[in-house]
Motif scaffolding. Structure first.
Motif, mmCIF file in Angstrom:
data_model
loop_
_atom_site.group_PDB
_atom_site.id
_atom_site.type_symbol
_atom_site.label_atom_id
_atom_site.label_comp_id
_atom_site.label_asym_id
_atom_site.label_seq_id
_atom_site.Cartn_x
_atom_site.Cartn_y
_atom_site.Cartn_z
ATOM 1 N N GLU A 51 0.842 -1.201 0.000
ATOM 2 C CA GLU A 51 0.000 0.000 0.000
ATOM 3 C C GLU A 51 0.877 1.251 0.000
ATOM 4 O OE1 GLU A 51 -3.565 1.802 -0.357
ATOM 5 O OE2 GLU A 51 -3.449 -0.359 0.014
ATOM 6 N N GLY A 52 0.570 2.188 -0.889
ATOM 7 C CA GLY A 52 1.301 3.453 -0.949
ATOM 8 C C GLY A 52 2.536 3.439 -1.833
ATOM 9 N N LYS A 53 2.953 2.272 -2.313
ATOM 10 C CA LYS A 53 4.112 2.192 -3.195
ATOM 11 C C LYS A 53 3.656 2.432 -4.640
ATOM 12 C CE LYS A 53 7.108 1.188 -0.018
ATOM 13 N NZ LYS A 53 8.229 2.038 0.309
ATOM 14 N N THR A 54 4.597 2.854 -5.484
ATOM 15 C CA THR A 54 4.247 3.205 -6.858
ATOM 16 C C THR A 54 5.070 2.421 -7.866
ATOM 17 O OG1 THR A 54 5.844 5.015 -6.892
ATOM 18 C CG2 THR A 54 3.602 5.550 -6.177
ATOM 19 N N PHE A 55 4.532 2.346 -9.090
ATOM 20 C CA PHE A 55 5.234 1.667 -10.181
ATOM 21 C C PHE A 55 4.774 2.289 -11.497
ATOM 22 C CE2 PHE A 55 6.444 -1.491 -13.226
ATOM 23 C CZ PHE A 55 7.604 -2.035 -12.703
ATOM 24 N N ASN A 56 5.716 2.813 -12.271
ATOM 25 C CA ASN A 56 5.412 3.440 -13.554
ATOM 26 C C ASN A 56 5.661 2.412 -14.661
ATOM 27 O OD1 ASN A 56 5.569 4.832 -16.036
ATOM 28 N ND2 ASN A 56 6.174 6.728 -15.019
ATOM 29 N N MET A 57 4.599 1.722 -15.073
ATOM 30 C CA MET A 57 4.718 0.653 -16.065
ATOM 31 C C MET A 57 5.220 1.173 -17.407
ATOM 32 S SD MET A 57 4.530 -2.582 -16.634
ATOM 33 C CE MET A 57 3.594 -3.296 -15.298
ATOM 34 N N GLU A 58 4.778 2.356 -17.815
ATOM 35 C CA GLU A 58 5.201 2.895 -19.117
ATOM 36 C C GLU A 58 6.717 3.093 -19.159
ATOM 37 O OE1 GLU A 58 4.652 6.782 -21.984
ATOM 38 O OE2 GLU A 58 3.188 6.447 -20.403
ATOM 39 N N TYR A 59 7.273 3.683 -18.101
ATOM 40 C CA TYR A 59 8.723 3.891 -18.057
ATOM 41 C C TYR A 59 9.458 2.546 -18.039
ATOM 42 C CZ TYR A 59 13.342 5.558 -16.868
ATOM 43 O OH TYR A 59 14.696 5.819 -16.904
ATOM 44 N N TYR A 60 8.946 1.623 -17.242
ATOM 45 C CA TYR A 60 9.568 0.300 -17.122
ATOM 46 C C TYR A 60 9.624 -0.392 -18.477
ATOM 47 C CZ TYR A 60 10.463 -4.291 -14.939
ATOM 48 O OH TYR A 60 10.998 -5.502 -14.555
ATOM 49 N N GLU A 61 8.512 -0.309 -19.203
ATOM 50 C CA GLU A 61 8.404 -0.977 -20.503
ATOM 51 C C GLU A 61 9.228 -0.296 -21.591
ATOM 52 O OE1 GLU A 61 4.934 -2.223 -23.735
ATOM 53 O OE2 GLU A 61 4.348 -1.372 -21.809
ATOM 54 N N THR A 62 9.262 1.026 -21.595
ATOM 55 C CA THR A 62 9.917 1.729 -22.699
ATOM 56 C C THR A 62 11.364 2.121 -22.429
ATOM 57 O OG1 THR A 62 9.045 3.852 -21.953
ATOM 58 C CG2 THR A 62 7.737 2.652 -23.579
ATOM 59 N N ASN A 63 11.772 2.125 -21.162
ATOM 60 C CA ASN A 63 13.135 2.560 -20.844
ATOM 61 C C ASN A 63 13.957 1.533 -20.063
ATOM 62 O OD1 ASN A 63 13.236 5.494 -21.756
ATOM 63 N ND2 ASN A 63 11.348 5.425 -20.591
ATOM 64 N N HIS A 64 13.447 1.144 -18.893
ATOM 65 C CA HIS A 64 14.274 0.308 -18.011
ATOM 66 C C HIS A 64 14.568 -1.079 -18.603
ATOM 67 C CE1 HIS A 64 16.204 -0.953 -14.328
ATOM 68 N NE2 HIS A 64 15.518 -2.082 -14.413
ATOM 69 N N MET A 65 13.524 -1.808 -18.952
ATOM 70 C CA MET A 65 13.754 -3.169 -19.456
ATOM 71 C C MET A 65 14.564 -3.188 -20.759
ATOM 72 S SD MET A 65 12.772 -5.570 -17.371
ATOM 73 C CE MET A 65 12.209 -7.055 -18.189
ATOM 74 N N PRO A 66 14.294 -2.284 -21.717
ATOM 75 C CA PRO A 66 15.157 -2.272 -22.911
ATOM 76 C C PRO A 66 16.616 -1.944 -22.588
ATOM 77 C CG PRO A 66 13.097 -1.150 -23.377
ATOM 78 C CD PRO A 66 13.119 -1.419 -21.886
ATOM 79 N N MET A 67 16.843 -1.065 -21.591
ATOM 80 C CA MET A 67 18.212 -0.740 -21.198
ATOM 81 C C MET A 67 18.928 -1.994 -20.693
ATOM 82 S SD MET A 67 19.626 1.695 -18.093
ATOM 83 C CE MET A 67 18.934 0.628 -16.833
ATOM 84 N N VAL A 68 18.279 -2.716 -19.768
ATOM 85 C CA VAL A 68 18.902 -3.920 -19.211
ATOM 86 C C VAL A 68 19.070 -4.976 -20.304
ATOM 87 C CG1 VAL A 68 18.720 -5.745 -17.487
ATOM 88 C CG2 VAL A 68 18.006 -3.420 -16.902
#
Length: 142
Positions: A51-68
Motif C-alpha cells: 500500500e502506498g508504493k508506486t510503479f510506472n509501467m510505461e517507463y519500465y516498458e519503454t526505458n528500463h527493461m530495454p536498457m537492461v
C-alpha cells in the motif's frame, strides 16, 4: 460498384492472410527459440505490492527493461513484462505489482553482463518505482 468490389476483395484477402499466419507458441520471434526450452536460465524481477508504493509501467516498458536487455546482448533469448492484476485467492491483496523476466542461455554470461552495469540499473529504479524488487534466478525444467 467496381471500386466497392475491389475494396471488399482486398479486405477479405487481408483477413484470410492475417488469420492464416501461424502464431509461434512460447517462442521468441527474434530468434525462434522456445522459452520453455529445458536448461534456459530465467531471471524474474518481482516488485511486491505494498500500500502506498508506486510503479510506472510505461517507463519500465519503454526505458528500463530495454536498457537492461541491451546489456545482455546475444545471451538474451527474450524478455517479458507482466502487470499484476490480482491474487489467485479471492479477497487477498495483490502479491506483485509487476514482474520482469529475462530468459538467457548462460547464467555466467548474464552475471558478467550485469556486474559492470549494476549501479546504472539500480540508479534507474527511482525513475519508475519506490519498491525494492525480489529477484529469483531459476532454470527452466520443462
Amino acid at each position: 460498384m467496381q471500386l466497392k468490389l475491389i475494396l471488399s476483395f482486398l479486405l477479405l484477402t487481408t483477413c484470410v492472410l492475417a488469420f492464416s499466419q501461424k502464431k509461434p507458441s512460447g517462442k521468441s520471434n527474434e530468434q525462434n527459440i522456445d522459452v520453455t526450452e529445458k536448461g534456459l536460465i530465467k531471471i524474474s524481477i518481482m516488485y511486491p505490492y505494498t500500500e502506498g508504493k508506486t510503479f510506472n509501467m510505461e517507463y519500465y516498458e519503454t526505458n528500463h527493461m530495454p536498457m537492461v536487455a541491451g546489456f545482455l546482448g546475444s545471451n538474451l533469448v527474450r524478455y517479458t513484462i507482466e502487470k499484476g492484476l490480482s491474487s489467485g485467492i479471492p479477497n487477498q491483496p495483490l502479491p506483485y505489482m509487476a514482474i520482469g523476466t529475462f530468459y538467457v542461455k548462460s547464467l555466467s554470461e548474464y552475471q558478467a553482463a550485469i556486474a559492470p552495469n549494476k549501479d546504472a540499473i539500480r540508479a534507474d529504479f527511482a525513475n519508475y518505482t519506490n519498491v525494492m524488487p525480489v529477484i529469483l534466478v531459476s532454470e527452466v525444467v520443462k
